[in-house]
Enzyme design. Structure first.
Site, PDB file in Angstrom:
ATOM      1  N   GLY A  14      -1.984   0.494  23.068  1.00 59.73           N
ATOM      2  CA  GLY A  14      -3.011   1.504  22.785  1.00 59.73           C
ATOM      3  C   GLY A  14      -2.511   2.925  22.914  1.00 59.73           C
ATOM      4  O   GLY A  14      -3.304   3.871  22.873  1.00 59.73           O
TER       5      GLY A  14
ATOM      6  N   THR B 283      -0.936   6.852  18.289  1.00 63.55           N
ATOM      7  CA  THR B 283      -1.935   7.896  18.021  1.00 63.55           C
ATOM      8  C   THR B 283      -2.352   7.925  16.543  1.00 63.55           C
ATOM      9  O   THR B 283      -1.605   7.512  15.664  1.00 63.55           O
ATOM     10  CB  THR B 283      -1.407   9.307  18.378  1.00 63.55           C
ATOM     11  OG1 THR B 283      -0.368   9.664  17.450  1.00 63.55           O
ATOM     12  CG2 THR B 283      -0.886   9.370  19.800  1.00 63.55           C
TER      13      THR B 283
ATOM     14  N   ASN C  73     -14.012  -1.189  13.777  1.00 60.28           N
ATOM     15  CA  ASN C  73     -13.935  -2.322  14.712  1.00 60.28           C
ATOM     16  C   ASN C  73     -14.526  -1.966  16.061  1.00 60.28           C
ATOM     17  O   ASN C  73     -15.361  -2.700  16.595  1.00 60.28           O
ATOM     18  CB  ASN C  73     -12.470  -2.743  14.919  1.00 60.28           C
ATOM     19  CG  ASN C  73     -12.038  -3.811  13.923  1.00 60.28           C
ATOM     20  OD1 ASN C  73     -12.776  -4.167  13.019  1.00 60.28           O
ATOM     21  ND2 ASN C  73     -10.832  -4.318  14.092  1.00 60.28           N
TER      22      ASN C  73
ATOM     23  N   TYR D 253       0.841  -1.202   0.000  1.00 63.21           N
ATOM     24  CA  TYR D 253       0.000   0.000   0.000  1.00 63.21           C
ATOM     25  C   TYR D 253       0.877   1.254   0.000  1.00 63.21           C
ATOM     26  O   TYR D 253       0.745   2.118  -0.873  1.00 63.21           O
ATOM     27  CB  TYR D 253      -0.909  -0.035   1.222  1.00 63.21           C
ATOM     28  CG  TYR D 253      -1.941   1.070   1.260  1.00 63.21           C
ATOM     29  CD1 TYR D 253      -3.031   1.055   0.395  1.00 63.21           C
ATOM     30  CD2 TYR D 253      -1.839   2.115   2.175  1.00 63.21           C
ATOM     31  CE1 TYR D 253      -3.989   2.061   0.433  1.00 63.21           C
ATOM     32  CE2 TYR D 253      -2.793   3.120   2.221  1.00 63.21           C
ATOM     33  CZ  TYR D 253      -3.857   3.086   1.350  1.00 63.21           C
ATOM     34  OH  TYR D 253      -4.804   4.096   1.394  1.00 63.21           O
TER      35      TYR D 253
ATOM     36  N   VAL E 137      -9.752   0.789  12.935  1.00 63.14           N
ATOM     37  CA  VAL E 137      -9.965   0.925  14.377  1.00 63.14           C
ATOM     38  C   VAL E 137     -11.359   1.494  14.690  1.00 63.14           C
ATOM     39  O   VAL E 137     -12.031   1.012  15.606  1.00 63.14           O
ATOM     40  CB  VAL E 137      -8.826   1.746  15.031  1.00 63.14           C
ATOM     41  CG1 VAL E 137      -8.847   3.207  14.617  1.00 63.14           C
ATOM     42  CG2 VAL E 137      -8.854   1.604  16.526  1.00 63.14           C
TER      43      VAL E 137
ATOM     44  N   ARG F 221       3.670   4.695  14.966  1.00 62.78           N
ATOM     45  CA  ARG F 221       3.528   5.062  16.385  1.00 62.78           C
ATOM     46  C   ARG F 221       2.639   6.297  16.556  1.00 62.78           C
ATOM     47  O   ARG F 221       1.861   6.385  17.487  1.00 62.78           O
ATOM     48  CB  ARG F 221       4.910   5.408  16.992  1.00 62.78           C
ATOM     49  CG  ARG F 221       5.820   4.260  17.333  1.00 62.78           C
ATOM     50  CD  ARG F 221       5.394   3.508  18.574  1.00 62.78           C
ATOM     51  NE  ARG F 221       4.865   4.374  19.627  1.00 62.78           N
ATOM     52  CZ  ARG F 221       3.904   4.014  20.482  1.00 62.78           C
ATOM     53  NH1 ARG F 221       3.344   2.822  20.402  1.00 62.78           N
ATOM     54  NH2 ARG F 221       3.504   4.838  21.412  1.00 62.78           N
TER      55      ARG F 221
ATOM     56  N   GLU G  59       4.138   1.795  -0.570  1.00 64.27           N
ATOM     57  CA  GLU G  59       5.024   2.005  -1.723  1.00 64.27           C
ATOM     58  C   GLU G  59       4.227   2.166  -3.015  1.00 64.27           C
ATOM     59  O   GLU G  59       4.636   2.899  -3.915  1.00 64.27           O
ATOM     60  CB  GLU G  59       6.046   0.865  -1.845  1.00 64.27           C
ATOM     61  CG  GLU G  59       7.009   0.773  -0.656  1.00 64.27           C
ATOM     62  CD  GLU G  59       8.032   1.910  -0.593  1.00 64.27           C
ATOM     63  OE1 GLU G  59       7.803   2.990  -1.159  1.00 64.27           O
ATOM     64  OE2 GLU G  59       9.084   1.703   0.046  1.00 64.27           O
ATOM     65  N   GLY G  60       3.092   1.471  -3.116  1.00 66.42           N
ATOM     66  CA  GLY G  60       2.221   1.647  -4.284  1.00 66.42           C
ATOM     67  C   GLY G  60       1.739   3.084  -4.368  1.00 66.42           C
ATOM     68  O   GLY G  60       1.755   3.716  -5.434  1.00 66.42           O
TER      69      GLY G  60
HETATM   70  N1  UDP Z   1      -6.147  -0.754  15.938  1.00 65.58           N
HETATM   71  C1  UDP Z   1      -6.555  -1.276  17.157  1.00 65.58           C
HETATM   72  N2  UDP Z   1      -7.594  -2.163  17.179  1.00 65.58           N
HETATM   73  C2  UDP Z   1      -8.275  -2.523  16.059  1.00 65.58           C
HETATM   74  C3  UDP Z   1      -7.880  -1.970  14.816  1.00 65.58           C
HETATM   75  C4  UDP Z   1      -6.801  -1.091  14.793  1.00 65.58           C
HETATM   76  O1  UDP Z   1      -5.956  -0.983  18.212  1.00 65.58           O
HETATM   77  O2  UDP Z   1      -9.217  -3.318  16.178  1.00 65.58           O
HETATM   78  C5  UDP Z   1      -5.037   0.234  15.906  1.00 65.58           C
HETATM   79  C6  UDP Z   1      -3.965  -0.061  14.871  1.00 65.58           C
HETATM   80  O3  UDP Z   1      -2.978  -0.910  15.421  1.00 65.58           O
HETATM   81  C7  UDP Z   1      -3.446   1.322  14.573  1.00 65.58           C
HETATM   82  C8  UDP Z   1      -4.662   2.234  14.746  1.00 65.58           C
HETATM   83  O4  UDP Z   1      -5.582   1.487  15.527  1.00 65.58           O
HETATM   84  O5  UDP Z   1      -2.461   1.711  15.507  1.00 65.58           O
HETATM   85  C9  UDP Z   1      -5.315   2.627  13.443  1.00 65.58           C
HETATM   86  O6  UDP Z   1      -5.510   1.467  12.692  1.00 65.58           O
HETATM   87  P1  UDP Z   1      -6.346   1.428  11.350  1.00 65.58           P
HETATM   88  O7  UDP Z   1      -6.335   0.004  10.872  1.00 65.58           O
HETATM   89  O8  UDP Z   1      -7.671   2.056  11.539  1.00 65.58           O
HETATM   90  O9  UDP Z   1      -5.586   2.349  10.309  1.00 65.58           O
HETATM   91  P2  UDP Z   1      -4.050   2.764  10.044  1.00 65.58           P
HETATM   92  O10 UDP Z   1      -3.979   4.169  10.495  1.00 65.58           O
HETATM   93  O11 UDP Z   1      -3.128   1.888  10.850  1.00 65.58           O
HETATM   94  O12 UDP Z   1      -3.886   2.573   8.602  1.00 65.58           O
END
Ligand code: UDP
Length: 317
Positions: A206, A209, A189, A144, A186, A274, A146-147
Site C-alpha cells: 500500500g 502512490t 473498490n 493498454y 482503487v 510504484r 502500448e496501445g
Molecule cells: N489497488 C489496490 N486495491 C484495489 C485496487 C487497486 O491497492 O482494490 C492499487 C493498485 O495496485 C494500484 C493503485 O491502487 O497501485 C491504483 O490502481 P487502479 O487500478 O485504480 O489504477 P492504475 O493507476 O493502477 O491504473
C-alpha cells in the site's frame, strides 16, 4: 457545432457529454459499444433534442459529419482492459485510425484521451510530458500502455502527413460520479467495499502512490484543450498533483464511511507502477487550468453517488 464523443457512455465520456449538452446550439453524438460503458450513465441525456446515442465500436469505420471529435473510447481500468487485451489494443489502434480518417474527411479537430500509463513504471517523478516513459512491451498492462502509445504516434503521423488537427491529453487517475462500482479501480473498490462491509483490498504494502483528480476538474481541462489554438497539440498532462499512497486513500475512505470493513493485503499486480504524479506546468501555463477539488471533498461526492447507486440495486456490471 456537431461533436462526436466516442466512449461516451463510459465514466469520462458520460461526464463530458453531460457538460457538452448544456450548450444547446451544439449537437452531441455519443458513440459507445457498451462493453464497459453503461446506458444508465446517459439516462438524463437521452431525451434531450441535441443528444444522439449511437451504439457502435470505434474499431469499425465511422460515417458522420462532425466538427469536433473527443476520443475517450477504451476500457481503462486494469481489470477491464486485461479481460480482452487483443480488443483493447484494437480499440486504441484501429479506433484512432478510424477517427483520424474521419477528422481528415470532415476537417474536424480530434482530441485523443491518452493516459499517464504511457509513462509506465516511471523513473522520473513527477512525470513531465517530455519524459518518454518506462513501459514493459510484453506484460499484462502492455495492451493498454502500448496501445495508447501507438495511438499518440498515429496522431502525430497523421498531423505530419496530412495536417490533421489533433490534440492529445494524458489523463492521470480520475474519480467521481459514473464510475462503475465493479470496475476494479482503487477508488471504486475501496468505496464499494466500505459501503458493503467487505474487506478493503490493499494490493502490495500500500505504499505505492497515485494522484487522484476529481472528474469535474478533468472535464474542465479537456474542454479547454479542445478549444485551444490549433497549434497546441500537446501532449498535455491533466491530473491533480496531490499525491497519496494507497494506504492513505484507504484511511480517508474509512474516515468517511462508518463500516465493519477491515484492511487486507493482497498480491501486487504485475507491473503496477510504484509512483505517479503529474507535472501540470504545461496545462497551467498553456490552458490556464488547475484542478480545484481536494480529495476529501471529491470523495464525498463520489461516496454519495455510490450510495445512491447501490441503493438502487445497480451494482452489477
Ligand atoms: N489497488 C489496490 N486495491 C484495489 C485496487 C487497486 O491497492 O482494490 C492499487 C493498485 O495496485 C494500484 C493503485 O491502487 O497501485 C491504483 O490502481 P487502479 O487500478 O485504480 O489504477 P492504475 O493507476 O493502477 O491504473
Amino acid at each position: 457545432m456537431r461533436i462526436l464523443v466516442t466512449g461516451g457512455a463510459g465514466f469520462l465520456g458520460s461526464n463530458l457529454c453531460a457538460r457538452l449538452v448544456r450548450n444547446e446550439s451544439d449537437h452531441i453524438y455519443c458513440m459507445d459499444n457498451l462493453l464497459t460503458g453503461e446506458l444508465g450513465n446517459l439516462e438524463p441525456l437521452m431525451k434531450l433534442p441535441n443528444f444522439t446515442f449511437i451504439r457502435q465500436d470505434v474499431i469499425r469505420p465511422i460515417a458522420l459529419d462532425v466538427d469536433q471529435i473527443y476520443n475517450a473510447a477504451c476500457a481503462a481500468s486494469p481489470v477491464a482492459y486485461q479481460r480482452d487485451p487483443i480488443h483493447t489494443m484494437k480499440t486504441s489502434v484501429l479506433g484512432i485510425i478510424n477517427l483520424l480518417d474521419l477528422a481528415d474527411r470532415c476537417g474536424a479537430t480530434l482530441l485523443h484521451f491518452s493516459t499517464s500509463e504511457v509513462y509506465g513504471d516511471a523513473l522520473v517523478h513527477p512525470q513531465p510530458e517530455e519524459y518518454w516513459g518506462n513501459v514493459n512491451p510484453d506484460g499484462v498492462r502492455s495492451c493498454y500502455d502500448e496501445g495508447k502509445r501507438a495511438a499518440e504516434t498515429l496522431c502525430f503521423d497523421y498531423r505530419r502527413m496530412h495536417g490533421t488537427r489533433v490534440k492529445i491529453i494524458r489523463v492521470f487517475n480520475t474519480y467521481g460520479p459514473n464510475m462503475k462500482p465493479t470496475d476494479g479501480r482503487v477508488v471504486s473498490n475501496f468505496i464499494r467495499q466500505a459501503l458493503n462491509g467487505e474487506d478493503i483490498t490493499v494490493y502490495g504494502d500500500g505504499s505505492q502512490t497515485r494522484s487522484f483528480c476529481y472528474v469535474d476538474d478533468l472535464i474542465d481541462g479537456v474542454i479547454r484543450m479542445m478549444n485551444s489554438p490549433e497549434e497546441l497539440t500537446g501532449p498535455i498532462n491533466l491530473g491533480n498533483p496531490g499525491e497519496f499512497t494507497v494506504n492513505e486513500l484507504a484511511k480517508l475512505v474509512l474516515e468517511k464511511i462508518p463500516t465493519r470493513s477491515r484492511l487486507i493485503r493482497c498480491d501486487l499486480p504485475q507491473d503496477d507502477p510504484r509512483v505517479r504524479r503529474p507535472d501540470i506546468r504545461r496545462a497551467s501555463e498553456l490552458l490556464g487550468w488547475m484542478p480545484r477539488t481536494r480529495l476529501p471533498d471529491g470523495l464525498e461526492h463520489t461516496i454519495a453517488y455510490f450510495r445512491r447507486r447501490l441503493r438502487g440495486g445497480l451494482q452489477a456490471g
